[in-house]
Design a protein around this motif. Structure first.
Motif, PDB file in Angstrom:
ATOM      1  N   PHE A   1     -20.507 -31.464  25.893  1.00 15.23           N
ATOM      2  CA  PHE A   1     -18.436 -32.097  26.282  1.00 15.23           C
ATOM      3  C   PHE A   1     -18.253 -33.144  25.672  1.00 15.23           C
ATOM      4  CE2 PHE A   1     -19.774 -27.969  28.164  1.00 15.23           C
ATOM      5  CZ  PHE A   1     -19.034 -27.415  27.357  1.00 15.23           C
TER       6      PHE A   1
ATOM      7  N   SER B   1     -13.234 -35.899  27.564  1.00 16.97           N
ATOM      8  CA  SER B   1     -11.911 -35.571  28.396  1.00 16.97           C
ATOM      9  C   SER B   1     -11.985 -34.404  28.570  1.00 16.97           C
ATOM     10  CB  SER B   1     -10.897 -35.369  27.101  1.00 16.97           C
ATOM     11  OG  SER B   1     -11.515 -34.542  25.703  1.00 16.97           O
ATOM     12  N   GLU B   2     -13.233 -33.577  28.644  1.00 24.46           N
ATOM     13  CA  GLU B   2     -13.490 -31.798  28.596  1.00 24.46           C
ATOM     14  C   GLU B   2     -14.472 -32.022  29.692  1.00 24.46           C
ATOM     15  OE1 GLU B   2     -13.805 -29.654  24.775  1.00 24.46           O
ATOM     16  OE2 GLU B   2     -12.321 -30.667  24.182  1.00 24.46           O
TER      17      GLU B   2
ATOM     18  N   ASP C   1      -6.369 -24.126  35.118  1.00 24.36           N
ATOM     19  CA  ASP C   1      -7.059 -25.180  34.930  1.00 24.36           C
ATOM     20  C   ASP C   1      -7.074 -26.116  36.035  1.00 24.36           C
ATOM     21  OD1 ASP C   1      -7.180 -25.415  32.019  1.00 24.36           O
ATOM     22  OD2 ASP C   1      -5.446 -26.500  31.864  1.00 24.36           O
TER      23      ASP C   1
ATOM     24  N   HIS D   1      -6.932 -28.396  29.155  1.00 27.03           N
ATOM     25  CA  HIS D   1      -8.182 -28.479  29.751  1.00 27.03           C
ATOM     26  C   HIS D   1      -8.257 -29.872  28.517  1.00 27.03           C
ATOM     27  CE1 HIS D   1     -11.746 -29.859  31.830  1.00 27.03           C
ATOM     28  NE2 HIS D   1     -11.827 -29.580  31.028  1.00 27.03           N
ATOM     29  N   GLY D   2      -8.562 -30.455  28.842  1.00 26.09           N
ATOM     30  CA  GLY D   2      -9.590 -31.881  27.405  1.00 26.09           C
ATOM     31  C   GLY D   2      -8.225 -31.730  26.880  1.00 26.09           C
TER      32      GLY D   2
ATOM     33  N   TRP E   1      -8.117 -23.060  23.364  1.00 20.72           N
ATOM     34  CA  TRP E   1      -9.121 -22.999  23.796  1.00 20.72           C
ATOM     35  C   TRP E   1      -8.630 -21.269  24.137  1.00 20.72           C
ATOM     36  CZ3 TRP E   1     -12.995 -24.823  25.624  1.00 20.72           C
ATOM     37  CH2 TRP E   1     -13.087 -26.601  25.900  1.00 20.72           C
TER      38      TRP E   1
END
Length: 165
Positions: free
Chosen positions: A22, A25-26, A74, A153-154, A158
């Motif tokens: 990943f 950032s994730e 999150d 997230h990140g 999503w």
């Protein structure tokens, strides 16, 4: 090839694999994985293989918590105490396979094991988020897209996917 549950001494290897799979950032941090392993290590499915040197090596893993919340939020990524052993929903936070081991069905084996255990434990289903390019992959397991997730997230977009039992 062997599927097993995680142990705390897998922490460094899991963290390294996550960082390879990943963007920074994730990716979950070592501290985040340490908390997850302390609270719900039985919700880490690990696939290991014997290397050429004869030692076992983790090549793929899937992890996530159980909760009564129907949606992946999150906050769940960083707060392992939100895990509820008797919860209705199995969350998947990450599906990780080292790049040189991809396209061998390893992630599929782990996801099927997770689904089997979630079903056996009386969960209502499994929830994950993924990027749009992976929606067809998870659909083959029976997951249905519920559209763009509220997750940020990140900084990625999503899609929430749900498999109901």
């Amino acid at each position: 090839m062997n599927i097993r549950k995680a142990k705390m001494n897998d922490l460094d290897e899991i963290t390294a694999i996550e960082a390879e799979c990943f963007p920074a950032s994730e990716a979950a941090t070592r501290k985040s994985f340490e908390g997850r392993l302390a609270v719900y290590r039985d919700y880490f499915w690990i696939l290991e293989e014997k290397g050429k040197d004869g030692n076992k090596k983790i090549v793929s893993f899937v992890n996530g918590m159980v909760t009564d919340s129907p949606n992946l939020e999150d906050e769940m990524y960083e707060n392992p105490n939100l895990h509820n052993e008797k919860g209705n929903w199995q969350m998947i936070f990450g599906v990780n396979t080292l790049p040189e081991y991809r396209r061998r069905g390893y992630a599929e084996k782990l996801i099927n094991e997770l689904i089997f255990e979630a079903k056996s434990n009386g969960r209502k289903g499994v929830v994950l988020t993924c990027k749009d390019k992976l929606v067809p992959y998870y659909s083959k397991f029976g997951f249905e897209s519920e559209g763009v997730s509220e997750s940020t997230h990140g900084g990625a977009v999503w899609y929430e996917m749900r498999l109901r039992f």
